[in-house]
Design a protein around this motif. Structure first.
Motif, PDB file in Angstrom:
ATOM      1  N   GLU A 108      -1.861   3.454   8.307  1.00 58.77           N
ATOM      2  CA  GLU A 108      -2.406   3.959   7.047  1.00 58.77           C
ATOM      3  C   GLU A 108      -3.832   3.464   6.826  1.00 58.77           C
ATOM      4  OE1 GLU A 108       2.019   4.092   4.978  1.00 58.77           O
ATOM      5  OE2 GLU A 108       0.655   2.434   4.565  1.00 58.77           O
ATOM      6  N   ASN A 146      -2.298   2.337  -4.113  1.00 54.88           N
ATOM      7  CA  ASN A 146      -2.057   1.081  -3.401  1.00 54.88           C
ATOM      8  C   ASN A 146      -3.363   0.436  -2.960  1.00 54.88           C
ATOM      9  OD1 ASN A 146       0.534   2.213  -3.546  1.00 54.88           O
ATOM     10  ND2 ASN A 146       1.171   1.241  -1.635  1.00 54.88           N
ATOM     11  N   GLN A 204      -2.016  -3.394   1.047  1.00 55.05           N
ATOM     12  CA  GLN A 204      -0.630  -2.920   0.985  1.00 55.05           C
ATOM     13  C   GLN A 204      -0.349  -1.781   1.961  1.00 55.05           C
ATOM     14  OE1 GLN A 204      -0.908  -2.105  -3.276  1.00 55.05           O
ATOM     15  NE2 GLN A 204       0.538  -3.767  -3.690  1.00 55.05           N
ATOM     16  N   LEU A 205      -1.314  -1.474   2.807  1.00 56.78           N
ATOM     17  CA  LEU A 205      -1.161  -0.371   3.758  1.00 56.78           C
ATOM     18  C   LEU A 205      -0.776  -0.897   5.139  1.00 56.78           C
ATOM     19  CD1 LEU A 205      -4.340   1.748   2.935  1.00 56.78           C
ATOM     20  CD2 LEU A 205      -2.063   1.946   1.911  1.00 56.78           C
ATOM     21  N   THR A 251      -8.098   0.168  -4.295  1.00 62.66           N
ATOM     22  CA  THR A 251      -7.027   1.118  -3.998  1.00 62.66           C
ATOM     23  C   THR A 251      -7.508   2.146  -2.978  1.00 62.66           C
ATOM     24  OG1 THR A 251      -7.656   2.699  -5.713  1.00 62.66           O
ATOM     25  CG2 THR A 251      -6.174   0.895  -6.373  1.00 62.66           C
ATOM     26  N   ARG A 277       0.088   7.027  -1.462  1.00 57.42           N
ATOM     27  CA  ARG A 277      -0.276   5.623  -1.684  1.00 57.42           C
ATOM     28  C   ARG A 277      -1.660   5.483  -2.318  1.00 57.42           C
ATOM     29  NH1 ARG A 277       3.035   6.459   2.244  1.00 57.42           N
ATOM     30  NH2 ARG A 277       4.536   4.928   3.013  1.00 57.42           N
TER      31      ARG A 277
END
Length: 234
Positions: A136, A127, A131-132, A95, A124
């Motif tokens: 990001e 996340n 998933q970025l 994450t 986020r």
């Protein structure tokens, strides 16, 4: 102003291939250096060499008077090098928060300060890296370099391939990190005017050698000279 980084007669490359030839320059404490040049001139190789990711064939690198050129990359990080490579190198299976805490060292830069600088990451934090968005991921890569609490930040094309709104956000963050927080930095970028605006000095590479060194403000005010050095046809 005290000297932070000193590079003398640096020769380096990959395997037996020498890409950099007799590179010498210095950077003061709290100063930002723009590293410019056309594609393939050795800019990334120089950043990678400072971080310890190439083969060095000669010369010296000193950070705060401490010799770095014989140290492996993890010891250079411990000595004060924060590195954001082109590939970003985030842990995509972790994450956002785990990425930051996995490399954190004691100092003023904490995950909380990174979240304050990049609210997108705060939103986020749970996340995974996969998933970025690209922007990001770049913010996270910069955050990972900051929480190591370096003395020198190396940024290799931090704006590459990003949307204009993200470019603006990252430029604002880089300016804050360097101008307001006083962290020294070396920045490679294909948008010279954007980086020169937040830099103190600049060097231009061609064929692995320094062909020009100047104040960033001087180069920024001389677009025809800059275009000639970078091989841009008007």
């Amino acid at each position: 102003m005290s000297e932070l980084l000193k590079v003398e007669q640096l020769r380096a490359g990959y395997g037996e291939a020498v890409v950099l030839h007799d590179i010498s320059f210095a950077l003061g404490e709290g100063q930002t250096l723009a590293l410019l040049g056309r594609n393939g001139t050795g800019k990334t190789t120089l950043i990678n060499t400072l971080a310890g990711a190439t083969r060095q064939h000669g010369g010296t690198i000193a950070l705060g008077g401490r010799a770095l050129h014989k140290l492996p990359s993890h010891e250079r990080a411990a000595a004060g090098i924060g590195w954001v490579p082109q590939e970003r190198n985030i842990f995509k299976s972790l994450t956002v928060h785990e990425n930051l805490t996995a490399v954190q060292r004691p100092g003023r830069w904490t995950p909380e300060r990174v979240y304050e600088m990049f609210p997108r990451l705060a939103e986020r934090k749970g996340n995974l890296g996969t998933q970025l968005s690209g922007g990001e991921q770049q913010m996270l890569a910069m955050g990972r370099a900051l929480v190591v609490n370096p003395r020198l930040l190396l940024l290799d094309e931090p704006l590459e391939g990003l949307a204009p709104i993200i470019v603006t956000e990252l430029l604002r963050a880089i300016s804050r990190i360097t101008r307001h927080e006083g962290l020294s930095a070396i920045i490679v970028e294909q948008h010279p005017q954007a980086i020169l605006a937040i830099s103190d000095s600049a060097i231009v590479l061609d064929h692995g050698t320094v062909v020009h060194a100047d104040a960033a403000s001087t180069l920024r005010a001389a677009p025809e000279l800059l275009d000639r050095l970078l091989g841009v046809a008007r």
